[in-house]
Design a protein around this motif. Structure first.
Motif: not given
Length: 298
Positions: A178-179, A183, A220, A234, A236, A238-239, A260-261
């Motif tokens: 995540w985030g 990444w 998600q 999510w 965080r 930014d995720a 991702f995420n």
């Protein structure tokens, strides 16, 4: 408590009209897939850490991977093993200890195989199958699953082992990170494994999303305890945007799928938990089945 038959009934309805498939474990190259550009609304991710930053992850030697013995199946050789990558990581020990790779292990693997075997005629191994990236036997298993890669920190032999596996035709599925910071770490590690390979977004017209189930949106999938009672899915800020990305070889074969995420593994593990929403577990199983069918037939 929701049981597997309930989940399977929902999945079977979604699969109505689908043709059951018979899959053979092989390394092969299928028709070229179409590369797609990174989506314009994808999150802005920071550049990868430098080798100097990476070198500070360990104080002394990297931790030793303690691998559980795969339960034996004396009756026959199976066509498919849900194989989990046991890799070196830093600062994380999974929920059950022993490294980030062990997160959701072995319940997620076992539960997923129950559903996969009932939805296809695949002769799959019922239990878990974890393997290190340096094991020569890795090439026996064309499907490989790795998660929590935000803390991945591969050794030289692991890099070579994973590169050889992918270049020989192996199919790697990434999940549960995540985030931007995680990444950043994953992107750096993959650049070490497959230098110069571009990571691209997979759009919904890619065959991965229609090879068994028709997936109409990338959802998600939250960890247990999220997505209910006002808690966001999510992990965080930014995720918030789930993405499915990929890496191709020179012939256009998709060899790495990156979720991702999102956290498919938690949905597989907690499908029977009445507090885990059915909509997420059903979606996670559909995506998982698609990835296996696609990976074993291309």
């Amino acid at each position: 408590m929701r049981s597997f038959p309930t989940l399977l009934a929902v999945a079977a309805v979604a699969a109505s009209g689908a043709t059951f498939v018979h899959l053979a474990p092989r390394f092969t190259t299928g028709p070229s897939d179409v590369r797609t550009p990174v989506a314009a609304d994808a999150p802005d991710l920071a550049s990868a850490p430098s080798p100097a930053e990476s070198a500070t992850r360990f104080f002394g030697s990297p931790p030793v991977i303690e691998l559980p013995q795969t339960p034996q199946d004396p009756d026959r050789i199976r066509e498919f093993f849900f194989t989990r990558a046991a890799y070196t990581s830093y600062g994380g020990f999974g929920r059950r200890g022993g490294g980030s790779w062990r997160t959701d292990f072995p319940e997620a693997d076992r539960h997923f195989m129950v559903v996969l075997k009932r939805l296809t005629n695949l002769d799959g191994y019922d239990d878990y199958n974890a393997i290190t990236l340096t094991d020569p036997a890795l090439r026996r298993y064309p499907f490989l699953y790795a998660l929590e890669v935000g803390r991945m920190s591969l050794t030289g032999p692991e890099i070579q082992g994973l590169r050889d596996y992918l270049e020989a035709g192996g199919f790697l599925v990434i999940d549960d990170f995540w985030g931007g910071q995680e990444w950043q770490n994953f992107e750096y590690e993959m650049a070490r494994v497959l230098p110069g390979r571009e990571i691209v977004d997979l759009t919904l017209d890619h065959p991965l999303f229609s090879t068994f189930y028709d997936i109409e949106e990338v959802r998600q999938t939250p960890a247990i305890g999220r997505g209910v009672n006002g808690v966001p899915t999510w992990e965080r800020p930014d995720a918030q945007v789930p993405l499915v990305r990929g890496i191709y070889d020179d012939e256009g074969r998709l060899m790495v799928v990156i979720n991702f995420n999102t956290d498919l593994g938690d949905a597989w593990e907690h499908a029977e938990n009445p507090f885990y929403p059915l909509e997420y577990s059903t979606y996670a199983y559909q995506v998982g089945v698609n990835m296996v069918v696609y990976g074993m037939s291309h």
